[in-house]
Motif scaffolding. Structure first.
Motif, mmCIF file in Angstrom:
data_model
loop_
_atom_site.group_PDB
_atom_site.id
_atom_site.type_symbol
_atom_site.label_atom_id
_atom_site.label_comp_id
_atom_site.label_asym_id
_atom_site.label_seq_id
_atom_site.Cartn_x
_atom_site.Cartn_y
_atom_site.Cartn_z
ATOM 1 N N ASP B 118 0.917 -1.249 -0.022
ATOM 2 C CA ASP B 118 0.071 -0.025 -0.204
ATOM 3 C C ASP B 118 0.771 1.284 0.199
ATOM 4 O O ASP B 118 0.505 2.158 -0.674
ATOM 5 C CB ASP B 118 -0.986 0.208 1.180
ATOM 6 N N VAL B 121 2.208 1.789 -3.437
ATOM 7 C CA VAL B 121 1.210 2.485 -4.157
ATOM 8 C C VAL B 121 0.859 3.707 -4.104
ATOM 9 O O VAL B 121 0.725 4.629 -5.048
ATOM 10 C CB VAL B 121 0.125 1.374 -4.183
ATOM 11 N N ALA B 124 3.638 5.602 -5.363
ATOM 12 C CA ALA B 124 3.685 5.678 -6.892
ATOM 13 C C ALA B 124 2.487 6.579 -7.494
ATOM 14 O O ALA B 124 2.756 7.305 -8.314
ATOM 15 C CB ALA B 124 3.406 4.302 -7.342
ATOM 16 N N ARG B 125 1.335 6.561 -6.802
ATOM 17 C CA ARG B 125 0.032 7.601 -7.194
ATOM 18 C C ARG B 125 0.662 9.089 -7.171
ATOM 19 O O ARG B 125 0.545 9.920 -7.924
ATOM 20 C CB ARG B 125 -1.092 7.116 -6.542
ATOM 21 N N ARG B 130 4.621 4.264 -12.185
ATOM 22 C CA ARG B 130 3.682 3.025 -12.841
ATOM 23 C C ARG B 130 4.423 1.642 -12.441
ATOM 24 O O ARG B 130 3.741 0.688 -12.803
ATOM 25 C CB ARG B 130 3.359 3.241 -14.427
ATOM 26 N N ILE B 132 6.669 -0.780 -9.975
ATOM 27 C CA ILE B 132 7.019 -1.123 -8.448
ATOM 28 C C ILE B 132 7.949 -2.075 -8.537
ATOM 29 O O ILE B 132 7.478 -3.297 -8.791
ATOM 30 C CB ILE B 132 5.776 -0.898 -7.555
ATOM 31 N N ARG B 154 -3.238 -9.086 -5.302
ATOM 32 C CA ARG B 154 -3.524 -7.677 -5.866
ATOM 33 C C ARG B 154 -4.037 -7.914 -7.061
ATOM 34 O O ARG B 154 -4.853 -6.882 -7.942
ATOM 35 C CB ARG B 154 -2.645 -6.871 -5.416
ATOM 36 N N GLU B 160 -5.362 -1.355 -10.107
ATOM 37 C CA GLU B 160 -4.201 -0.778 -9.334
ATOM 38 C C GLU B 160 -3.408 0.001 -10.233
ATOM 39 O O GLU B 160 -2.827 1.050 -10.072
ATOM 40 C CB GLU B 160 -3.411 -1.678 -8.677
ATOM 41 N N VAL B 162 -0.495 -0.377 -11.575
ATOM 42 C CA VAL B 162 0.836 -0.240 -11.482
ATOM 43 C C VAL B 162 1.274 -1.698 -12.129
ATOM 44 O O VAL B 162 0.674 -2.580 -11.965
ATOM 45 C CB VAL B 162 1.406 -0.116 -10.133
ATOM 46 N N TRP B 164 3.841 -4.478 -11.148
ATOM 47 C CA TRP B 164 4.765 -5.034 -10.239
ATOM 48 C C TRP B 164 5.965 -5.878 -10.638
ATOM 49 O O TRP B 164 5.617 -6.719 -11.498
ATOM 50 C CB TRP B 164 3.760 -5.844 -8.987
#
Lengths: 73, 418
Positions: B118, B121, B124-125, B130, B132, B154, B160, B162, B164
């Protein structure tokens, strides 16, 4: 003294350095060697040594010696 | 000079860790690491603007929990200042935990992986990232399994936006170092290289990169979930929030306890909440194998806070608290230095040559601990020869440990007189 020169220091890229020793021969005022032949760099480069410091950096066969902006620690 | 290392000389991370429930990050311990548990506890992820995240983390005085303690908000602003068109920032979550005496990032990943994710994220936001990357150590395979499972949950939930990437990094002490992690992501051997600019300026593929420790991201997430006032209220003695500690009791037989304890304490709480009177009468190695020895009594009345510990000339580092219940701190330190010498990446001359020489000098010091003896002089000489001379801070960490031992040995109220 009219223009402020950027303060310069020598920095070794340690993983690149293989103790060839040219730098210490070219700039003994600022570079000593440790017991294993690796350079021990002393602080800031004064303006009168700047040109020779550049030459020492250029002479490094491993390109491991760099002139960087001096940051007071 | 290669000798077979005994089990004592090759400390490996504990295979199992005791994890106590805590007020924030470890509040779901015992209920499972699943996304459903996490969402029931924390609710949906709040939406924070860039500015809001910078202001919130600055107001909470949040610092990196990997050891160096760099202010998180300043790292964010450096990344922001280096954003360019086509160079969106990248987020790296470092749970590599190369320090074998530390287990707090592993504990977090095992019990509350979604809180860590979290935090990534949220960052990132706020930064417009974009991508991680999550780093776990091969040597602690449970971490990798936990991250894989959490990322699968997730991805299944979706929404999300993003990408990963999970990486397992090598088992060396230095593998978790920032530049080593960036080398690993770049597909090269994950060992330290010279950093000419900070990764916040130029990191993964030349992009500004927010690289922080796993606990740091979990702290960010907890702070954003509960808000500043609730987060601050958990702290004690004018400190804010919480701190994760690994309590690892050392003896002459073992450097790593079989079951080290990971606890989350209110920042500013008395250190005596995790150490008993017996521990406080012993020397305590604070901050792990790159840390500093506290002499008996030096931690009396100490609090779990950076300013308090630093005022005593010590450092909390990544939160390892290791009391030593034995009779020879010189011997234990020599063993640790020998281990750390073997953990050099082998790339920088002063480290490759100097650390084994320092380890031999330490063996000499154990035999001849006199303050003015030749062994002492050798130890000091090699400390001077390796300090500040390497691509990473491995030599500096070893020197910090050794010099703190010399201070401990010189202390007038020596531990053996107590």
């Amino acid at each position: 003294m009219s223009q402020r020169q950027p303060r310069v220091a020598l920095r070794v890229d340690w993983p690149q350095c293989t103790a060839r020793g040219l730098c210490a021969e070219l700039l003994p005022e600022r570079i000593h060697v440790d017991p294993w032949g690796y350079p021990h760099v002393l602080g800031e480069v004064p303006p009168e040594l700047l040109q020779r410091a550049r030459e020492a950096a250029q002479a490094c066969p491993r390109r491991a010696l760099h002139l960087v902006e001096h940051r007071a620690s | 000079m290669t000798q077979p290392r005994s089990a004592l000389a090759t400390p490996r991370p504990a295979l199992e860790v005791m994890i106590a429930p805590g007020p924030l990050l470890l509040s779901t311990v015992g209920r499972g690491p699943e996304l459903a548990v996490h969402e029931a506890q924390w609710g949906p992820l709040p939406a924070l603007s860039t500015q809001a995240l910078v202001e919130l983390t600055a107001a909470a005085e949040l610092r990196g929990r990997g050891g160096a303690g760099f202010p998180f908000a300043r790292k964010l602003t450096t990344v922001l200042a280096n954003r360019r068109l086509g160079r969106a920032p990248v987020i790296v979550v470092n749970a590599a935990e190369g320090e074998p005496a530390s287990a707090k990032d592993t504990a977090l990943i095992l019990t509350a992986p979604h809180l860590v994710l979290d935090g990534a994220v949220l960052a990132a936001r706020a930064l417009g990232a974009r991508e991680i990357h999550v780093m776990t150590p091969t040597e602690r395979p449970g971490s990798g399994t936990a991250v894989t499972a959490a990322l699968a949950e997730r991805r299944q939930r979706g929404g999300e936006r993003v990408t990963w990437r999970h990486h397992e990094v090598g088992a060396r002490f230095v593998s978790g170092q920032a530049q080593a992690v960036l080398e690993h992501i770049a597909g090269r051997v994950g060992l330290p290289v010279t950093a000419w600019v900070p990764e916040a300026v130029r990191g993964v593929r030349g992009r500004p990169t927010l690289l922080s420790n796993a606990e740091t991201y979990a702290q960010v997430a907890a702070l954003c979930h509960v808000g500043l006032s609730e987060y601050a209220a958990v702290g004690q003695d004018s400190s804010l929030g919480t701190t994760l500690l690994t309590v690892n009791r050392m003896t002459d037989d073992r450097l790593i306890e079989r079951y080290p304890l990971v606890v989350e304490v209110p920042t500013g709480a008395p250190l005596s909440t995790v150490l008993d009177a017996e521990d406080l009468r012993s020397p305590v190695l604070l901050g792990g194998f790159h840390g500093t020895w506290a002499r008996p009594g030096q931690l009396a009345g100490a609090r779990v806070s950076r300013p308090d510990v630093e005022a005593r000339g010590l450092a909390l580092g990544a939160g390892v608290v290791a009391p030593y219940a034995g009779s020879c701190p010189e011997g234990v330190t020599a063993t640790i230095v020998d281990y750390l010498a073997g953990e050099s990446a082998g790339r920088c001359g002063p480290c490759v040559n100097g650390l084994p020489a320092l380890a031999r000098a330490m063996t000499g010091l154990v035999a001849d601990p006199g303050r003015s003896g030749p062994a002492r002089g050798e130890v000091e000489r090699f400390c001077g020869l390796v300090a500040g001379r390497g691509a990473c801070t491995h030599p500096d960490g070893v020197v910090r440990l050794v010099r703190s031992l010399l201070t401990l040995m010189d202390a007038p109220e020596g531990w053996d007189q107590l």
